[in-house]
Each structure stands twice: as C-alpha cells, then as structure tokens.
Design an enzyme around this catalytic site. Structure first.
Site, PDB file in Angstrom:
ATOM      1  N   LYS A   1       0.721  -1.278  -0.070  1.00 40.43           N
ATOM      2  CA  LYS A   1      -0.095  -0.065  -0.070  1.00 40.43           C
ATOM      3  C   LYS A   1       0.916   1.217   0.008  1.00 40.43           C
ATOM      4  CE  LYS A   1      -3.817   0.025   2.367  1.00 40.43           C
ATOM      5  NZ  LYS A   1      -4.616  -0.249   3.227  1.00 40.43           N
TER       6      LYS A   1
ATOM      7  N   ARG B   1      -3.424   2.817   8.684  1.00 38.92           N
ATOM      8  CA  ARG B   1      -3.966   1.479   8.061  1.00 38.92           C
ATOM      9  C   ARG B   1      -2.643   0.727   7.931  1.00 38.92           C
ATOM     10  NH1 ARG B   1      -8.478   2.556   4.487  1.00 38.92           N
ATOM     11  NH2 ARG B   1      -8.851   4.808   4.456  1.00 38.92           N
TER      12      ARG B   1
ATOM     13  N   GLY C   1      -8.107  -7.376   4.694  1.00 41.28           N
ATOM     14  CA  GLY C   1      -8.915  -7.512   5.739  1.00 41.28           C
ATOM     15  C   GLY C   1      -8.292  -8.099   7.001  1.00 41.28           C
TER      16      GLY C   1
ATOM     17  N   MET D   1      -5.478  -7.107   8.885  1.00 43.07           N
ATOM     18  CA  MET D   1      -5.003  -6.533   9.652  1.00 43.07           C
ATOM     19  C   MET D   1      -5.897  -5.268  10.014  1.00 43.07           C
ATOM     20  SD  MET D   1      -0.950  -6.778   9.038  1.00 43.07           S
ATOM     21  CE  MET D   1      -1.086  -6.508   7.447  1.00 43.07           C
TER      22      MET D   1
ATOM     23  N   ARG E   1      -4.007  -1.611  -5.680  1.00 43.98           N
ATOM     24  CA  ARG E   1      -3.010  -2.842  -5.495  1.00 43.98           C
ATOM     25  C   ARG E   1      -3.575  -3.507  -6.452  1.00 43.98           C
ATOM     26  NH1 ARG E   1      -5.860  -4.591   0.056  1.00 43.98           N
ATOM     27  NH2 ARG E   1      -8.111  -4.798  -1.000  1.00 43.98           N
TER      28      ARG E   1
ATOM     29  N   HIS F   1     -16.465  -8.549   2.694  1.00 42.14           N
ATOM     30  CA  HIS F   1     -15.299  -9.265   3.036  1.00 42.14           C
ATOM     31  C   HIS F   1     -15.278 -10.735   2.722  1.00 42.14           C
ATOM     32  CE1 HIS F   1     -13.574 -12.052   6.121  1.00 42.14           C
ATOM     33  NE2 HIS F   1     -12.592 -11.241   6.171  1.00 42.14           N
TER      34      HIS F   1
ATOM     35  N   ARG G   1       2.597 -47.247  -8.851  1.00 43.53           N
ATOM     36  CA  ARG G   1       2.858 -47.948  -7.874  1.00 43.53           C
ATOM     37  C   ARG G   1       2.399 -49.183  -7.626  1.00 43.53           C
ATOM     38  NH1 ARG G   1       2.692 -42.200  -5.516  1.00 43.53           N
ATOM     39  NH2 ARG G   1       4.258 -41.957  -4.255  1.00 43.53           N
TER      40      ARG G   1
ATOM     41  N   ARG H   1       7.061 -49.264 -10.992  1.00 43.82           N
ATOM     42  CA  ARG H   1       7.961 -49.666  -9.861  1.00 43.82           C
ATOM     43  C   ARG H   1       7.830 -51.201  -9.181  1.00 43.82           C
ATOM     44  NH1 ARG H   1       7.620 -45.833  -4.965  1.00 43.82           N
ATOM     45  NH2 ARG H   1       5.943 -46.995  -4.459  1.00 43.82           N
TER      46      ARG H   1
ATOM     47  N   GLU I   1      16.285 -42.564  -3.561  1.00 40.72           N
ATOM     48  CA  GLU I   1      15.431 -41.879  -2.355  1.00 40.72           C
ATOM     49  C   GLU I   1      16.026 -42.301  -0.930  1.00 40.72           C
ATOM     50  OE1 GLU I   1      11.445 -43.972  -2.623  1.00 40.72           O
ATOM     51  OE2 GLU I   1      12.231 -45.657  -3.349  1.00 40.72           O
TER      52      GLU I   1
ATOM     53  N   SER J   1      15.201 -42.047 -10.768  1.00 36.81           N
ATOM     54  CA  SER J   1      13.923 -41.285 -10.603  1.00 36.81           C
ATOM     55  C   SER J   1      14.265 -40.886  -8.980  1.00 36.81           C
ATOM     56  CB  SER J   1      12.714 -41.977 -10.951  1.00 36.81           C
ATOM     57  OG  SER J   1      11.671 -41.090 -10.257  1.00 36.81           O
TER      58      SER J   1
ATOM     59  N   GLY K   1      12.876 -40.051  -5.656  1.00 37.31           N
ATOM     60  CA  GLY K   1      11.757 -40.277  -4.655  1.00 37.31           C
ATOM     61  C   GLY K   1      11.983 -39.349  -3.635  1.00 37.31           C
ATOM     62  N   THR K   2      11.454 -38.150  -3.912  1.00 38.00           N
ATOM     63  CA  THR K   2      11.968 -37.020  -2.470  1.00 38.00           C
ATOM     64  C   THR K   2      11.189 -37.435  -1.421  1.00 38.00           C
ATOM     65  OG1 THR K   2      10.695 -35.751  -4.183  1.00 38.00           O
ATOM     66  CG2 THR K   2      12.884 -35.395  -3.980  1.00 38.00           C
ATOM     67  N   ASN K   3       9.990 -38.159  -1.625  1.00 39.51           N
ATOM     68  CA  ASN K   3       9.190 -38.518  -0.314  1.00 39.51           C
ATOM     69  C   ASN K   3      10.126 -39.175   0.784  1.00 39.51           C
ATOM     70  OD1 ASN K   3       6.984 -37.358  -1.965  1.00 39.51           O
ATOM     71  ND2 ASN K   3       6.301 -39.517  -2.241  1.00 39.51           N
ATOM     72  N   ASP K   4      10.821 -40.084   0.317  1.00 37.20           N
ATOM     73  CA  ASP K   4      11.581 -40.801   1.112  1.00 37.20           C
ATOM     74  C   ASP K   4      12.939 -40.219   1.188  1.00 37.20           C
ATOM     75  OD1 ASP K   4      10.371 -43.454   2.086  1.00 37.20           O
ATOM     76  OD2 ASP K   4      10.234 -44.170   0.230  1.00 37.20           O
TER      77      ASP K   4
ATOM     78  N   CYS L   1       9.759 -38.161  -8.760  1.00 34.03           N
ATOM     79  CA  CYS L   1       8.170 -38.595  -9.058  1.00 34.03           C
ATOM     80  C   CYS L   1       7.757 -38.590  -7.276  1.00 34.03           C
ATOM     81  CB  CYS L   1       8.348 -40.209  -9.269  1.00 34.03           C
ATOM     82  SG  CYS L   1       9.169 -41.363  -8.349  1.00 34.03           S
TER      83      CYS L   1
ATOM     84  N   TYR M   1      12.482 -34.786 -16.569  1.00 31.14           N
ATOM     85  CA  TYR M   1      11.169 -34.679 -16.469  1.00 31.14           C
ATOM     86  C   TYR M   1      10.844 -34.596 -14.945  1.00 31.14           C
ATOM     87  CZ  TYR M   1      11.098 -39.694 -14.983  1.00 31.14           C
ATOM     88  OH  TYR M   1      11.265 -40.956 -14.554  1.00 31.14           O
TER      89      TYR M   1
HETATM   90  C1  PEP Z   1       9.144 -41.215  -2.863  1.00 28.55           C
HETATM   91  O1  PEP Z   1       9.381 -41.859  -1.874  1.00 28.55           O
HETATM   92  O2  PEP Z   1       9.232 -39.980  -3.372  1.00 28.55           O
HETATM   93  C2  PEP Z   1       8.224 -42.013  -3.657  1.00 28.55           C
HETATM   94  C3  PEP Z   1       7.860 -41.645  -4.979  1.00 28.55           C
HETATM   95  O3  PEP Z   1       7.624 -43.249  -3.381  1.00 28.55           O
HETATM   96  P1  PEP Z   1       6.518 -43.599  -2.413  1.00 28.55           P
HETATM   97  O4  PEP Z   1       6.125 -42.391  -2.004  1.00 28.55           O
HETATM   98  O5  PEP Z   1       5.593 -44.603  -2.925  1.00 28.55           O
HETATM   99  O6  PEP Z   1       7.574 -44.004  -1.185  1.00 28.55           O
HETATM  100 MG    MG Z   2       9.444 -43.963  -1.950  1.00 30.77          MG
END
Ligand code: PEP
Ligand code: MG
Length: 910
Positions: free
Chosen positions: A32, A103, A112, A114, A376, A490, A596, A652, A779, A798, A800-803, A865, A885
């Site tokens: 602002k 303000r 809205g 603050m 804004r 609002h 999976r 997999r 992973e 690939s 596996g960024t979860n693990d 993935c 990818y």
């Molecule tokens: C992961 O670990 O990122 C993954 C894709 O495998 P999952 O989630 O099935 O363990």
């Molecule tokens: Mg995994």
C-alpha cells in the site's frame, strides 16, 4: 548502536510535492505504501500522508513499544507537521482540525487481515470544531461515533461477549434504530449520534476499564502500535500460513489525511476493480455508497450501488429489481455523478496501464472532489487470473513471457475442480439468489459459525456476513453463503482470494444464529441440512447437486499452449490405473513417471492372493500365490500401456512393507485361515512376525525383491508379457522398470539380474521381444552419494523425494504430523519439507545424485516422482537441476507444466 538506529529512515512521506518512496519499494514500504508513493508520483490525487516502514514493525517486535516510540517520535512528528502545512490545518486543533487514518500495509496484500483506524484525532472539543469548520454537525458527530467504534474495537479490544452476539457497538446501534423506527445509519439525527457517542464511550469504559483517550497524539500512537500488533493476531498468522507469507516480513503503517465520503449527498466512497475479479471479464466494475465511509461498503450493512451503468443493470437483474426502482433507489455512479465517474474512469485506466495488471482501488469523493486512497493488484479467482493474463497479452498490455509469469500455478487447481452438471441444475430447486461473488460449485451441509466448519466433511458456512475472525472456517468450508454484502464484501473478497465458491448478499434468506436455522423460500433449513451454491450464477439450491469433471479449454488451454512454447522439461504423471492415466493425458502428461504396483493389490479380489503370498511358508507356496497375481498384474499393465498409447511408462516394483497387506481384524484373520487351510494361530503368529518397530525403515523396497526374488520375477514377467501383448495390438511401448529404495549398488545389480533374466526367458517363450529399461529410484541418501557407481548399471534415475526427505531429515513420513505443524507455527521450519522440496538440504543430495550419475553416464535420464514433482517451487528447482522430467498426480499436471515453463522463462530473462 543507539545513534546508528536513529540514523535509519523509518518514515517516508507521500502525496505532497515531496514523495520519498516509489512503487519498487514494497519490501520496505509495504504494497500500500509503495503504491501510494507511486500514485503520487504519476499525478493521481492521493491524500497526503506518510508510511512507517516494515523494518520498524520488525524492530517493534524485537524492542517493544517504548523503544520504538523513541526511535520514531521525531520523524513522525515532523511528518505530521508536513501534512499540517500542506492541508493548512492542525492535528488536534479545536478550530481547524486535521484528522488522520492509520492503516496497515504488508509487502503483499492481506485483505482485511490487519487493522485500520479512521477519523483519528477527534475528542469532545475537536468534534465541535469540526462541525463548525465544515458547517456540518451531523457529519462531525457521525465521524466521531465511527471513530470510537473503530478505535474501541481495534485498539482497545472491545468485542462481543460470545459468538452468537453482535458486536456491542452494533447492538447499541440496532437498539437505537428500533427505538427510533428507522432502518439506515444515515437516518440518525445529530442528537442520535450524540447519544451513540455517549453510549459507546460507556461500553469502552465498562469492557476495558479505561476511559476513551482524549489526547489526539495518544490516539495516534495507539493506532500505530495497534496496526503493528495486528501483524501477529491469530487470523493474520493463519492467513500467512495458508498463503505461505513469512512471519518476519512485518507490516508497514500508513498514516494519511482523512478525506470524507460521509460529508453529505455530494460525498461518497467506493471500491473498484479495473476488470472483473471473479470472471476476468474486461469491464470496469465496483461498488459505492453515497454519504458513507469505506467500511460501510465492505461491511455489507447497507446495500452498495454499482459504479457503472452496465454493472448496475446486471446487478438489478440478479436482484430482480425493476429498472424504475434501480434508477431511483440504486443508480450507478456513472448516472448519478457522471463527471466524477469520468474522472475515476480515467484514473482506473491510467493505473492499469501503469501497473500493467488488474487493479483493485479504493476511492472517496469529498464534496465533489475525487481522491484515490489505494491501489493494488487485485485478488482474483483462478479463472479470472487465466483470462486476465491471456486478455492482457492479446491487448498488447504485456508480452507472452509476462503473461505466463502472471499465472500462480497453484491457483490453477481451482479450474480443475468439478463443476455442476447443467442437466442436474435444471432439475434442482432454487431457494434463493445472491451475487455470484466467487465462482465454483459447492455442495455441503449448513453450518452457521466458522469454528464449526469442520463439523462436516463438506460444509457451507452460512452467515449474515463474515468477518476476519472467520478466516479459518472459511478455508475449511466447501462454500460460503452470506445474506448481506456485495461483490466487495469481506466474504466475497476473501473467498475469491481462496478460490472458494461464494454467494454473497442473498437477501431473501433470514438467519437466526441463536436457533441455528435459516429461512429461505418459505422453508426452514437447519444446521446440517444440505444445500448447493453456484458461484457462477449466485443461485442457492436445496439439497445436493451432482458435479462433473472440468475440461481444459478456452483461456486455460491457451495458457497451456504458451507453456509448451517455453517448457524444457517433460511432465509425466504418477498413475496406477488406466483411468488416472487417461485423465493425466487429457491434461497433457507426456508419460508415466511412477506406477505404484502395490496399489493394484489392495483391490478386494486381489488382496486374498496377496495375503496368501505373504503368509506362505515356502518358496513353492509363495510362487503358487504369485501365479494367481500374475494375470491380474498383466492385465493392469496392458490397460495402462494402452491408455498411454506408446508414451513412456515407468513401473516400480513392489515397495511397501508386507504387513500393510495383512488383516488386522479377527474376522478377516479367521477367513484367511480357512482359505489357506491353516490354523488361526498360525495366521496370527505370522502377522506378529511381520510386525516391525520402524516399518518405513524396515523390510520394504528392494529389500523385499532381494529377499523374495520370486516377487520381482512375477512382476517383471507381468510387465514384459503385457508389453508383448499390446505390441500385438500395434502399440509399441518401452517399459521402464524401476527398483525402489536402493542404497547400495549391489542391491540394484541383484534386482537387475533377475529382471533381465526373466525378460530373456519371456522373450524366448514368446519368440518376440520389446525394448525396456531398468533404472532405479534415488530416495536414500547413500544412493545419491554413490550415484556414480549406480549409474554404471542403472539406465535412469527417478528421485523419490518423499523418502529422500524422510531419510535426510530423519522425520518419519507417518509421524511428522505430530510435530511439523508446530515447527511451522514456531518458524523452526518455514515450510513442510514433504510439500515443498527442501532445496538447502535435500536439494544438495539431488544435486550430488545428478552430478555423479551424469559423470558416469552424461546422458542419464533423470526425473522426480515424489510429491514435489507437482509443487511449483520444487518444479523450478528440478528445471534448474536439468532434470529430464517431473512426474506428479494427474490433477497437478497442468500446474507442473506452467511451473516448468515459468522456470524456463525466468532462466531466459536472467
Ligand atoms: C518417494 O519416496 O518419493 C516415492 C515416490 O515413493 P513412495 O512415496 O511410494 O514411497
Ligand atoms: Mg519412496
């Protein structure tokens, strides 16, 4: 130290001849403040004032009120003096008073969330002076009662006793209206307003124990610190949490000369948008009220009028108001004050051209003089965002790279939600009509209080009007219905920001909070009853209305085309069924990055064979059970290959710990024992044997295939046979067989051996062959570190960024829900690392994995993935890491495509 701190500039002036800041200074002056400075530079009339920096807010949070006041005092006093000289009036003066507004204004707008205080500088003496000066006693007392009301709640904390009650000030107003037999605030006489002031002051004293402050300077400092404090209210923190705004940014404070829309019939105030914030249509629109102040328009107490004639006609049609009534009771600003409208129209065009984006502005007309109070970039729905970007491109306002960068990929999600099926709508029963405040389709159960929104899985928050306290409930609810308030209320503004369906101002509905009922169309609806809202038409329906899947068409498709022009990475999908694969393809997926296989085993007819396999005591018995699973897996894979028609498909091998598949209920255990002709005890003891202390780190991933090679054999056979089968139908596919949870090179090579031998065997049996790849997931941190060795064998990686996130942080994926929300709330972590890839830590491992892998194999195909493959910031990281990818769930494919294209555009601009 002290002198150094004093040297820093904390106050920036705007509006007069000297404007200190400009539009590029948002981090320091807030959105602002920076825009007020910019408007003042380009010749838009803004009431003069000054901005206290966001840095000062951060200092305040660290050093406290006393120190900050000392640090700010000289600059604030000199800035007020500057305004006084410009406006030829004096703050706190009895004869010629200057009133101020205070303000908030953070770096990005938090509508809205603050606090604001208007009409600051009034007391019993000044009000008399103001009445004399303006020759308008009514206006002076109206401003005074508003000031006490606002300051009383914002700064002094007066609030309703409980949620069913009205704000205590509103209660007094309603009681007086009833006593006097009037409907509107504007019907109050001077004597009424004086009574209100008297009663309001008493409420303040009673509730807070403190008298209302009479010293204007005390009021000003109170206002400034209240705005700083409002940065840390629960609702502001929640807003930042859901919008991912850092807690340490702080808010600026804008102190500005008051201009008055409540000085009589030649005064007005309003809110306007340069385009339609709900649909994106290129029409100037907005709402205003004669003889009112800003909060009247958004609070929804009076029915606001439309700014343009076109808007007014459209509104009247929806509200079923005749043309005569419209012209007489609700004329547009364009019709009522044509010259001022023309001037406003000029400014809105100028502002949009200058800022090159849709603007949301506030204005006030004080006795025939137009002032712009703020501008804004307007909040908009996902649909409006897409349309405005494409239209602006076509109009030549912006180029195609800018159009693409205007898209917030996460907001595309709104366009991917189901919509009402028009056929079902025709058969449904309309019980009321309101304004189409925010599009979308919502079916749910009525709740009347925001803190009860989570009572039902799908709830419709149904209120007379919403307030910032309702934010969390609004976020949880499926849709929002209000009986008061217009398109800028609002509820409407917040819902659009959230991309949530909202129908506002459905005036024919009556709500009784105490009885928890609403009356519509002659019928009573109770809490828990089902209703449906159509945010595109404003219709409210009785009961549930069925929905259908949305399509990628129109401007949405244009954005996708634009993305394809710049994108460098491919976008694949994580899909376990032919249906998911087809949906993903319709959204532009270029292959499957993860199937999976375990999900296929959970279906009723398969789980039995799966359990027999798991409980088998001998290799023979296990192979016997696996042979039952083989044809099922094969047909699943065929279905997926067919759906993808030759696009790459990564499959997999079995990943999760086996105990996930065994029955834990006695009845099912008994059934299993009978089916397998073994005792219940034997079943129970086997299940107990499978129990693990730490399943996420236990017997799972390639550890299964390496201990039970026959599982890998069966799955490979199913994949290769399916590929050969579809080849006979003319579909050439190159399956990519992926080994999970590899940590050492031998874990991989052992599995690879089995896969290649099995494939060879099948080719021999069928006297035919297909190309296939064998690769691995990365992973486990160790895999990233030894990626050079793994790449000697693996044909693709690939991530596996979860693990990988789980193992890098040492946070269990299953248990992190207990502490991550607290970590985020406390700022120990900025974001949930399972949602947004931690580039600083986990990202290093990704980088090492790619670098080392490609040192061995320069053309190594690399993808991701994990869930992060569909999260825009993480997708940009993957682009920068030169991945081939990203792969994500079907509904995130368009989001990932735009995010990947944006990353490429940003790179080209650097
Ligand atoms: C992961 O670990 O990122 C993954 C894709 O495998 P999952 O989630 O099935 O363990
Ligand atoms: Mg995994």
């Amino acid at each position: 130290m002290e002198t150094l701190e004093k040297v820093r500039t904390r106050v920036y002036k705007f509006g007069g001849k000297k404007t200190d800041g400009d539009g590029s200074m948002k981090p320091l002056l807030g959105g602002k403040g920076a825009n007020l400075a910019e408007m003042s530079r380009i010749g838009i009339p803004v009431p003069p004032g000054f901005t206290i920096t966001t840095e000062a807010c951060t200092e305040y949070n660290e050093l406290g009120r006393k120190t900050l006041k000392e640090l700010l005092k000289d600059e604030v006093e000199s800035a007020v003096l500057g305004i006084e000289q410009m406006m030829k009036s004096k703050f706190g003066d009895v004869e010629n008073p200057l009133l101020l507004s205070v303000r908030s204004g953070a770096r990005v707008s938090m509508p809205g969330m603050m606090d604001t205080v208007l009409n600051l500088g009034l007391n019993d003496e000044v009000v008399a002076g103001l009445a004399l000066k303006t020759n308008n006693e009514r206006f002076a007392w109206d401003s005074y009662r508003r000031f006490i009301q606002m300051y009383g709640s914002v700064v002094m904390g007066v609030k309703p006793h409980n949620k069913e009650d009205l704000d205590p000030f509103e209660e007094i107003i309603d009681a007086l209206k009833e006593k006097r037999g009037i409907d509107l605030d504007t019907d109050f006489t001077v004597a009424d307003l004086k009574d209100l002031v008297y009663d309001f002051k008493n409420v303040v004293l009673k509730q807070t124990g403190k008298p209302f402050p009479t010293d204007p300077w005390e009021q000003l400092w109170g206002g400034i610190f209240a705005v700083f404090n409002s940065w840390n209210t629960e609702r502001a923190r929640y807003y930042r949490l859901i919008n991912k705004i850092p807690n340490d940014w702080g808010t600026a404070v804008n102190v500005q000369t008051m201009v008055f829309g409540n000085m009589g019939l030649s005064s007005a105030t309003g809110v306007a948008f340069t385009r339609d914030a709900a649909t994106g249509e290129n029409v100037f629109n907005g709402e205003y009220l004669i003889n009112a102040q800003g909060e009247d328009v958004v609070a929804g107490v009076r029915t606001p009028q439309q700014i343009t004639k076109l808007g007014s006609e459209r509104w009247a049609k929806l509200a079923t108001i005749s043309e005569e009534d419209r012209v007489e009771k609700y004329p547009s600003l364009q019709e009522l004050m044509p010259e001022l409208y023309d001037e406003l129209n000029e400014y809105q065009k100028k502002l949009e051209t200058h800022f090159k984006d849709m603007q949301d502005l506030e204005f006030t007309i004080q006795e025939g003089k137009l002032w712009i109070l703020q501008t804004r970039n307007g909040k908009r729905t996902g649909a409006a965002m897409v349309k405005i970007a494409i239209d602006s491109l076509k109009e030549g306002l912006i180029d195609d790279k800018t159009a693409l960068l205007r898209i917030d990929p996460n907001k595309l999600d709104e366009l991917l939600h189901p919509i009402f099926d028009t056929k079902s709508l025709k058969k449904s029963h309309v019980i009321a009509q309101g304004l189409p405040a925010s599009p979308g389709a919502a079916t749910g159960q009525i709740v009347f209080f925001a803190d009860e929104a989570k009572k039902y899985k799908n709830s419709i928050l149904t209120r007379i009007e919403t307030s910032p306290e309702d934010l969390e409930g609004m976020n949880i609810a499926r849709g929002i219905l209000t009986t008061r308030g217009g398109m800028t209320s609002h509820a409407a503004v917040v819902a659009r920001g959230m991309g949530k369906c909202c129908v506002s101002g459905a005036g024919s509905i009556q709500i009784d909070y105490k009885k928890r009922i609403m009356r519509a169309n002659g019928k009573e609806f109770h809490e828990g009853d089902w209703i449906s809202l159509d945010g595109a038409t404003g219709n409210v329906y009785e009961g549930k209305v069925p929905t259908i899947e949305p399509e990628l068409s129109g401007e949405f498709a244009d954005i996708m085309k634009l993305s394809d022009k710049y994108i460098k990475m491919q976008v694949r999908t994580n899909a376990d069924t032919p249906k998911d694969a087809r949906v993903a393809r319709s959204f532009g997926a270029q292959g499957i990055g993860l199937t999976r296989t375990e999900h296929m085993f959970f279906e009723v007819d398969r789980i039995k064979a799966m359990r027999e396999m798991i409980l088998a005591d001998t290799v023979k018995a296990r192979k016997q059970a696996l042979s039952q699973l083989l044809p099922m897996q094969r047909s699943d894979f065929e279905g997926i290959f067919e759906a993808m028609e030759g696009l790459p498909v990564t499959i997999r091998l079995l990943d999760p710990p086996l105990h996930e598949f065994v029955p834990h209920q006695l009845v099912t255990q008994k059934e299993l024992a009978e089916d397998m002709h073994i005792s219940l005890e034997a079943v129970k003891s086997k299940i107990a044997e499978l129990e693990e202390f730490n399943p996420m780190m236990g017997h799972r991933g390639c550890r299964l295939g390496n201990t039970y090679p026959e599982i890998t054999e069966m799955q490979t056979r199913a994949i290769i046979e399916a590929a050969l089968d579809v080849k006979e139908k003319g579909i050439i596919t190159t399956p990519e067989i992926m080994v999970p949870l590899v940590g050492t090179v031998h874990e991989f090579t052992e599995q690879e051996k089995i896969i290649r031998n099995t494939a060879k065997q099948v080719f021999k049996e069928r006297n035919d062959s297909v190309d296939f790849l064998v690769g691995t997931m990365i992973e486990i941190p160790r895999a990233a570190l030894v990626a050079d060795k793994i790449a000697e064998h693996a044909e693709f990686f690939s991530f596996g960024t979860n693990d990988l996130t789980q193992t890098t942080y040492g946070y269990s994926r299953d248990d992190s829900g207990k502490f991550l929300p607290v970590y985020i709330e406390k700022g120990i972590l900025k974001e949930d690392p399972f949602e947004v890839l931690d580039q600083e830590g986990v990202g290093q491992l990704v980088n090492i994995g790619i670098e080392r892998g490609r040192k061995t194999k320069p053309k190594l195909k690399v993808g991701i993935c994990g869930e992060h493959g569909g999260e825009p910031k993480s997708v940009a990281f993957c682009h920068n890491q030169k991945m081939n990818y990203v792969s994500c769930s079907p509904y995130r494919v368009p989001i990932a495509r735009v995010a990947a294209a944006q990353a490429a555009v940003r790179e080209s601009l650097n």
